[in-house]
Motif scaffolding. Structure first.
Motif, PDB file in Angstrom:
ATOM      1  N   SER A  31       0.837  -1.194   0.000  1.00  0.00           N
ATOM      2  CA  SER A  31       0.000   0.000   0.000  1.00  0.00           C
ATOM      3  C   SER A  31       0.882   1.257   0.000  1.00  0.00           C
ATOM      4  N   GLY A  32       0.236   2.393  -0.155  1.00  0.00           N
ATOM      5  CA  GLY A  32       0.968   3.652  -0.172  1.00  0.00           C
ATOM      6  C   GLY A  32       1.667   3.932   1.145  1.00  0.00           C
ATOM      7  N   ALA A  33       1.041   3.589   2.253  1.00  0.00           N
ATOM      8  CA  ALA A  33       1.647   3.817   3.561  1.00  0.00           C
ATOM      9  C   ALA A  33       2.914   2.986   3.729  1.00  0.00           C
ATOM     10  N   VAL A  34       2.874   1.753   3.241  1.00  0.00           N
ATOM     11  CA  VAL A  34       4.054   0.892   3.336  1.00  0.00           C
ATOM     12  C   VAL A  34       5.185   1.453   2.464  1.00  0.00           C
ATOM     13  N   PHE A  36       5.646   4.604   1.597  1.00  0.00           N
ATOM     14  CA  PHE A  36       6.130   5.810   2.260  1.00  0.00           C
ATOM     15  C   PHE A  36       7.042   5.456   3.436  1.00  0.00           C
ATOM     16  N   GLY A  37       6.670   4.439   4.201  1.00  0.00           N
ATOM     17  CA  GLY A  37       7.500   3.998   5.316  1.00  0.00           C
ATOM     18  C   GLY A  37       8.847   3.468   4.847  1.00  0.00           C
TER      19      GLY A  37
END
Length: 150
Positions: A31-34, A36-37
């Motif tokens: 996902s986008g959050a992963v 970004f992390g």
């Protein structure tokens, strides 16, 4: 016009079915959050690596400066010996050329033309030949790698 036989194209009885514009695609990849992390972690690790290498570089520069300071008295003594040797040669040549030829019998070899009582280094043509750090440059190139001496 009413006598023309034609068949009008109409919708089927009950209308057309729903248009399948939505697809049931499975989720692929993170996902986008992963993402970004992961980018944040990679940036942190890069900054940490650069800071560590800067710290090592500064320690190496400090060590090199301390190493040069150890040899500084030796290099300065060698420079002083060279200056005195050159000063003696200058006085001998003045005595031979000016006084020995009878040009100026009252001339004192080695006298200061500025009439100053304190010690001043004699004028030399090559100022940087025996400056205190010159020996360092004989054995290292610009990047600090050892090269054969003179």
């Amino acid at each position: 016009m009413s006598k023309i036989k034609y068949k009008q194209d109409l919708a089927p009885p009950g209308g057309y079915g729903a248009i399948p514009y939505l697809k049931n695609l499975p989720k692929r990849g993170p996902s986008g959050a992963v993402l970004f992390g992961m980018a944040a972690v990679a940036g942190y690790m890069g900054v940490r690596s650069v800071r560590k290498s800067i710290k090592v570089y500064r320690l190496e520069v400090k060590e090199a400066a301390e190493r040069e300071m150890i040899y500084f008295p030796l290099l300065e003594a060698e420079r002083d010996r060279h200056i005195l040797r050159e000063y003696k040669q200058t006085m001998e040549s003045e005595a031979l050329n000016i006084v020995g030829t009878g040009r100026d019998p009252d001339y004192l070899p080695g006298q200061d033309v500025w009439n100053v009582d304190r010690w001043r280094e004699p004028h030399r043509t090559n100022y940087f030949q025996f400056w205190p750090n010159a020996i360092r440059f004989w054995y290292e190139d610009l990047w600090g790698r050892s090269v054969p001496g003179p």
